[in-house]
Design an enzyme around this catalytic site. Structure first.
Site, PDB file in Angstrom:
ATOM      1  N   LYS A   1       0.726  -1.219  -0.010  1.00  0.00           N
ATOM      2  CA  LYS A   1       0.144   0.028  -0.071  1.00  0.00           C
ATOM      3  C   LYS A   1       0.910   1.293  -0.061  1.00  0.00           C
ATOM      4  O   LYS A   1       0.800   2.081  -0.885  1.00  0.00           O
ATOM      5  CB  LYS A   1      -0.906   0.125   1.238  1.00  0.00           C
ATOM      6  CG  LYS A   1      -1.655   1.310   1.421  1.00  0.00           C
ATOM      7  CD  LYS A   1      -2.522   1.310   2.459  1.00  0.00           C
ATOM      8  CE  LYS A   1      -3.129   0.254   3.132  1.00  0.00           C
ATOM      9  NZ  LYS A   1      -3.897   0.355   4.413  1.00  0.00           N
TER      10      LYS A   1
ATOM     11  N   LYS B   1       3.096  -2.229  11.171  1.00  0.00           N
ATOM     12  CA  LYS B   1       1.622  -2.201  12.112  1.00  0.00           C
ATOM     13  C   LYS B   1       1.767  -2.217  13.418  1.00  0.00           C
ATOM     14  O   LYS B   1       2.859  -3.224  13.780  1.00  0.00           O
ATOM     15  CB  LYS B   1       0.621  -3.384  11.314  1.00  0.00           C
ATOM     16  CG  LYS B   1      -0.726  -2.842  11.573  1.00  0.00           C
ATOM     17  CD  LYS B   1      -1.360  -1.597  10.679  1.00  0.00           C
ATOM     18  CE  LYS B   1      -2.672  -1.309  11.071  1.00  0.00           C
ATOM     19  NZ  LYS B   1      -3.181  -0.406   9.812  1.00  0.00           N
TER      20      LYS B   1
ATOM     21  N   GLY C   1      -3.084   6.144  13.424  1.00  0.00           N
ATOM     22  CA  GLY C   1      -4.193   5.553  14.106  1.00  0.00           C
ATOM     23  C   GLY C   1      -4.578   4.316  13.270  1.00  0.00           C
ATOM     24  O   GLY C   1      -4.224   4.137  12.183  1.00  0.00           O
ATOM     25  N   ASP C   2      -5.633   3.559  13.682  1.00  0.00           N
ATOM     26  CA  ASP C   2      -6.334   2.414  12.882  1.00  0.00           C
ATOM     27  C   ASP C   2      -7.443   2.201  13.948  1.00  0.00           C
ATOM     28  O   ASP C   2      -7.774   3.035  14.744  1.00  0.00           O
ATOM     29  CB  ASP C   2      -5.412   1.191  12.832  1.00  0.00           C
ATOM     30  CG  ASP C   2      -6.023   0.264  11.953  1.00  0.00           C
ATOM     31  OD1 ASP C   2      -5.938   0.541  10.542  1.00  0.00           O
ATOM     32  OD2 ASP C   2      -6.505  -0.875  12.319  1.00  0.00           O
TER      33      ASP C   2
ATOM     34  N   ASN D   1     -14.019   6.178  11.666  1.00  0.00           N
ATOM     35  CA  ASN D   1     -13.220   7.268  10.824  1.00  0.00           C
ATOM     36  C   ASN D   1     -13.656   7.334   9.198  1.00  0.00           C
ATOM     37  O   ASN D   1     -13.568   8.003   8.683  1.00  0.00           O
ATOM     38  CB  ASN D   1     -11.881   7.461  11.291  1.00  0.00           C
ATOM     39  CG  ASN D   1     -10.747   8.253  10.547  1.00  0.00           C
ATOM     40  OD1 ASN D   1     -10.140   8.028   9.503  1.00  0.00           O
ATOM     41  ND2 ASN D   1     -10.777   9.644  10.786  1.00  0.00           N
TER      42      ASN D   1
ATOM     43  N   SER E   1      -0.579  10.932   5.794  1.00  0.00           N
ATOM     44  CA  SER E   1       0.278  10.754   6.977  1.00  0.00           C
ATOM     45  C   SER E   1       1.760  11.092   6.491  1.00  0.00           C
ATOM     46  O   SER E   1       2.237  11.692   7.188  1.00  0.00           O
ATOM     47  CB  SER E   1       0.104   9.139   7.410  1.00  0.00           C
ATOM     48  OG  SER E   1      -0.908   9.060   8.543  1.00  0.00           O
TER      49      SER E   1
HETATM   50  P1  NDP Z   1     -12.843   3.044  13.757  1.00  0.00           P
HETATM   51  O1  NDP Z   1     -12.307   2.249  15.000  1.00  0.00           O
HETATM   52  O2  NDP Z   1     -12.649   4.457  13.480  1.00  0.00           O
HETATM   53  O3  NDP Z   1     -14.080   2.499  13.267  1.00  0.00           O
HETATM   54  C1  NDP Z   1     -14.193   1.188  12.871  1.00  0.00           C
HETATM   55  C2  NDP Z   1     -15.614   0.736  12.695  1.00  0.00           C
HETATM   56  O4  NDP Z   1     -15.697  -0.738  12.327  1.00  0.00           O
HETATM   57  C3  NDP Z   1     -16.423   0.965  13.744  1.00  0.00           C
HETATM   58  O5  NDP Z   1     -18.007   1.268  13.618  1.00  0.00           O
HETATM   59  C4  NDP Z   1     -16.547  -0.418  14.368  1.00  0.00           C
HETATM   60  O6  NDP Z   1     -17.733  -0.907  15.127  1.00  0.00           O
HETATM   61  C5  NDP Z   1     -16.547  -1.451  13.158  1.00  0.00           C
HETATM   62  N1  NDP Z   1     -15.755  -2.533  13.298  1.00  0.00           N
HETATM   63  C6  NDP Z   1     -14.607  -2.948  13.984  1.00  0.00           C
HETATM   64  N2  NDP Z   1     -14.409  -4.042  14.448  1.00  0.00           N
HETATM   65  C7  NDP Z   1     -15.513  -4.578  13.918  1.00  0.00           C
HETATM   66  C8  NDP Z   1     -15.752  -5.992  14.028  1.00  0.00           C
HETATM   67  N3  NDP Z   1     -14.803  -6.956  14.179  1.00  0.00           N
HETATM   68  N4  NDP Z   1     -16.861  -6.490  13.439  1.00  0.00           N
HETATM   69  C9  NDP Z   1     -17.804  -5.430  12.866  1.00  0.00           C
HETATM   70  N5  NDP Z   1     -17.515  -4.232  12.993  1.00  0.00           N
HETATM   71  C10 NDP Z   1     -16.525  -4.006  13.352  1.00  0.00           C
HETATM   72  O7  NDP Z   1     -11.694   2.544  12.583  1.00  0.00           O
HETATM   73  P2  NDP Z   1     -11.393   3.086  11.213  1.00  0.00           P
HETATM   74  O8  NDP Z   1     -12.512   3.538  10.454  1.00  0.00           O
HETATM   75  O9  NDP Z   1      -9.961   3.923  11.255  1.00  0.00           O
HETATM   76  O10 NDP Z   1     -10.895   1.776  10.663  1.00  0.00           O
HETATM   77  C11 NDP Z   1     -11.700   0.820   9.522  1.00  0.00           C
HETATM   78  C12 NDP Z   1     -11.077   0.005   8.952  1.00  0.00           C
HETATM   79  O11 NDP Z   1     -10.248   0.884   7.860  1.00  0.00           O
HETATM   80  C13 NDP Z   1     -10.011  -0.719   9.328  1.00  0.00           C
HETATM   81  O12 NDP Z   1     -10.154  -2.079   8.600  1.00  0.00           O
HETATM   82  C14 NDP Z   1      -8.718  -0.071   9.167  1.00  0.00           C
HETATM   83  O13 NDP Z   1      -7.587  -0.930   9.251  1.00  0.00           O
HETATM   84  C15 NDP Z   1      -8.979   0.516   7.934  1.00  0.00           C
HETATM   85  N6  NDP Z   1      -8.194   1.742   7.428  1.00  0.00           N
HETATM   86  C16 NDP Z   1      -8.054   2.700   8.465  1.00  0.00           C
HETATM   87  C17 NDP Z   1      -7.341   3.878   8.313  1.00  0.00           C
HETATM   88  C18 NDP Z   1      -7.409   5.136   8.952  1.00  0.00           C
HETATM   89  O14 NDP Z   1      -6.681   6.045   8.394  1.00  0.00           O
HETATM   90  N7  NDP Z   1      -8.040   5.332   9.995  1.00  0.00           N
HETATM   91  C19 NDP Z   1      -6.579   3.906   6.832  1.00  0.00           C
HETATM   92  C20 NDP Z   1      -6.699   2.629   5.768  1.00  0.00           C
HETATM   93  C21 NDP Z   1      -7.504   1.700   6.342  1.00  0.00           C
HETATM   94  P3  NDP Z   1     -17.630  -0.657  16.677  1.00  0.00           P
HETATM   95  O15 NDP Z   1     -17.865   0.527  17.231  1.00  0.00           O
HETATM   96  O16 NDP Z   1     -18.967  -1.691  17.211  1.00  0.00           O
HETATM   97  O17 NDP Z   1     -16.335  -1.489  17.110  1.00  0.00           O
HETATM   98  O1  2IT Z   2      -4.244   0.984   7.384  1.00  0.00           O
HETATM   99  C1  2IT Z   2      -3.694   2.019   7.250  1.00  0.00           C
HETATM  100  O2  2IT Z   2      -3.223   2.285   6.257  1.00  0.00           O
HETATM  101  C2  2IT Z   2      -3.761   2.797   8.271  1.00  0.00           C
HETATM  102  N1  2IT Z   2      -4.367   2.629   9.432  1.00  0.00           N
HETATM  103  C3  2IT Z   2      -2.936   4.340   8.310  1.00  0.00           C
HETATM  104  C4  2IT Z   2      -1.717   4.197   8.542  1.00  0.00           C
HETATM  105  C5  2IT Z   2      -0.967   5.509   8.762  1.00  0.00           C
HETATM  106  O3  2IT Z   2       0.348   5.411   9.023  1.00  0.00           O
HETATM  107  O4  2IT Z   2      -1.427   6.588   8.345  1.00  0.00           O
END
Ligand code: NDP
Ligand code: 2IT
Length: 444
Positions: free
Chosen positions: A114, A126, A165-166, A240, A376
């Site tokens: 990525k 990670k 974050g993640d 997010n 980032s």
């Molecule tokens: P958040 O913690 O902000 O939100 C996660 C969301 O997904 C929540 O609504 C949560 O619900 C739900 N969720 C999490 N785990 C589960 C599960 N086991 N089953 C069902 N629902 C679930 O995380 P992000 O939005 O940051 O991340 C979401 C995805 O995007 C992840 O796969 C992450 O790796 C990916 N990602 C994030 C990036 C970032 O910049 N933040 C960048 C690239 C990818 P609940 O509140 O009930 O747990």
């Molecule tokens: O899965 C991802 O790419 C992230 N959670 C963001 C990682 C980052 O360093 O901004």
């Protein structure tokens, strides 16, 4: 046995219970077949694939902290520094009770390719912990973050490894982690991204993953004679990534009808109300069940079933393996034309194959959600030059990066005789840069 199968077997043998890691390695290596077969002798001699699937280092540590009742709690912390061939290690920290070594390794492995696809100089890593921030007080989250950083600080730095974050790690957690790093090290450096705007954060980083997902989706649709305007979109997740995907999709004229959390999902036929969603999730930190109190015409359903909603475009933005074969079948039967992954590996191998074979456009996470890590990297640039760029400037750069990613993966797919197969295109385009850098730097 051929080289790719040998390496997949080795990964399974050496890492027996790391199922998500096996899944990610299989998907990537299978789609690299045309490149690997053309270079097999050289790659075998250099053990290139064996080195690619073995992290540079894996750090596992105890994270003790005191809860509000005075009891000591113990979590397990991880940082997997996978590959720094093209830049310092970079990747998020996941805080979720399901976190284990296999999950962190799959995420770190995906992150290598990525980050390469972004075109920016960042390696793959990670980390995280099996800590659940849900239901914890701010003081408990602070206690955890301090303890976590008290070990992690030894391994990170602005030029070595820059976490972010993640799932479960948002602005609050990054702030607490940054404060503790600064306290221990005594330096003010860009060691984390996703920081607050008052202490070195970048505009657009909060929105970047969701916005980037929509920019790439729009570019993919455009290449096939469609656009988001007027389309019905199903989004999963309510964190997010999901929130800012909902926002940008609506701005481009789409109607987003669903969001979900781990308990259930919302269907709002008039379009998800962004202000309500942000109030519930970003301000009150409440569950999605609250949504229907603000929007009585919307419907909350407990459990699964979101992908049975009729939509043109599906954007899984929650977590890994949330879109399975039966979901893919339901989407296809309902006339869905495109799936783009906001989450990491939300679609499993069978479902991906089904979507591709049924003519549904499919953008894999390592391309579609790369806008977060790309921004980032822009935050790192701003920290290095001790300047901050305007919202418009960062947003413009993000747009350009997402368009380039689409075109690079599309070109790579064409070059390897698999036009429209963006899984293959993204994996190959990401891999070529990393493999060349690895070979140029000798054996390490
Ligand atoms: P958040 O913690 O902000 O939100 C996660 C969301 O997904 C929540 O609504 C949560 O619900 C739900 N969720 C999490 N785990 C589960 C599960 N086991 N089953 C069902 N629902 C679930 O995380 P992000 O939005 O940051 O991340 C979401 C995805 O995007 C992840 O796969 C992450 O790796 C990916 N990602 C994030 C990036 C970032 O910049 N933040 C960048 C690239 C990818 P609940 O509140 O009930 O747990
Ligand atoms: O899965 C991802 O790419 C992230 N959670 C963001 C990682 C980052 O360093 O901004």
């Amino acid at each position: 046995m051929d080289y790719i199968n040998e390496v997949i077997e080795m990964v399974i043998r050496k890492n027996p219970s790391e199922y998500e890691f096996h899944q990610a390695v299989k998907e990537v290596l299978e789609s690299l077949r045309p490149v690997v077969e053309a270079n097999e002798e050289k790659y075998r001699r250099e053990a290139l694939l064996e080195r690619l699937v073995e992290p540079d280092r894996q750090i596992i540590f105890r994270v003790p902290w005191v809860d509000d009742t005075g009891r000591v709690q113990v979590n397990t912390g991880y940082r997997v520094q996978f590959n720094n061939a093209i830049g310092p290690y970079k990747g998020g920290l996941r805080l979720h009770p399901s976190v284990n070594k296999g999950i962190i390794k799959f995420l770190g492995f995906e992150q290598i390719l990525k980050n390469s696809l972004t075109g920016l100089p960042i390696g793959g890593a990670k980390g995280g912990a099996d800590f659940d921030p849900k239901g914890k007080s701010d003081r408990e989250v602070l206690a955890f973050c301090k303890s976590f950083m008290t070990e992690l600080y030894k391994y990170i730095g602005a030029d070595t490894d820059v976490p972010a974050g993640d799932i479960g790690t948002g602005a609050r957690e990054i702030g607490y982690l940054y404060g503790q790093y600064k306290k221990i090290r005594g330096t003010y450096e860009g060691v984390l991204t996703g920081k607050g705007l008052t202490y070195g954060g970048s505009l657009v980083r909060t929105e970047a993953t969701g916005f980037g997902l929509i920019y790439l989706t729009e570019e993919m649709l455009k290449a096939h004679g469609h656009s988001l305007a007027g389309k019905t979109v199903a989004v999963s997740g309510a964190g997010n990534v999901a929130i800012y995907a909902v926002q940008k999709a609506a701005e481009l004229g789409a109607r987003v009808v669903t969001v979900s959390d781990s308990n259930g999902w919302i269907y709002d036929k008039d379009g998800i109300d962004l202000e309500v969603l942000k109030e519930i999730k970003e301000v009150r930190r409440e569950r999605l069940t609250e949504y229907v109190k603000f929007r009585p015409d919307a419907k909350y359903t407990q459990g699964k079933g979101l992908w049975t909603v009729k939509c043109d475009i599906a954007l899984p933005c929650a977590t890994q393996n949330e879109l399975l074969l039966e979901d893919a079948k339901a989407l296809a039967a309902n006339g869905c034309i495109a799936v783009a992954e906001g989450a990491n590996m939300p679609t499993d191998l069978e479902a991906t194959k089904y979507l591709q074979e049924n003519g549904i456009l499919f953008a894999p996470g390592k391309a579609a959600n790369a806008g977060g890590v790309a921004t980032s990297a822009l935050e790192m640039s701003q920290n290095s030059e001790r300047l901050s760029w305007s919202f418009e400037e960062v947003d413009e750069k993000l747009k350009r990066i997402m368009k380039n990613i689409f075109h690079n993966m599309s070109e790579a797919a064409k070059e390897y005789h698999a036009e429209g197969n963006y899984v293959l295109g993204a994996n190959i385009a990401g891999f070529l840069k990393v493999s060349e850098a690895m070979m140029a730097q000798g054996i390490w």
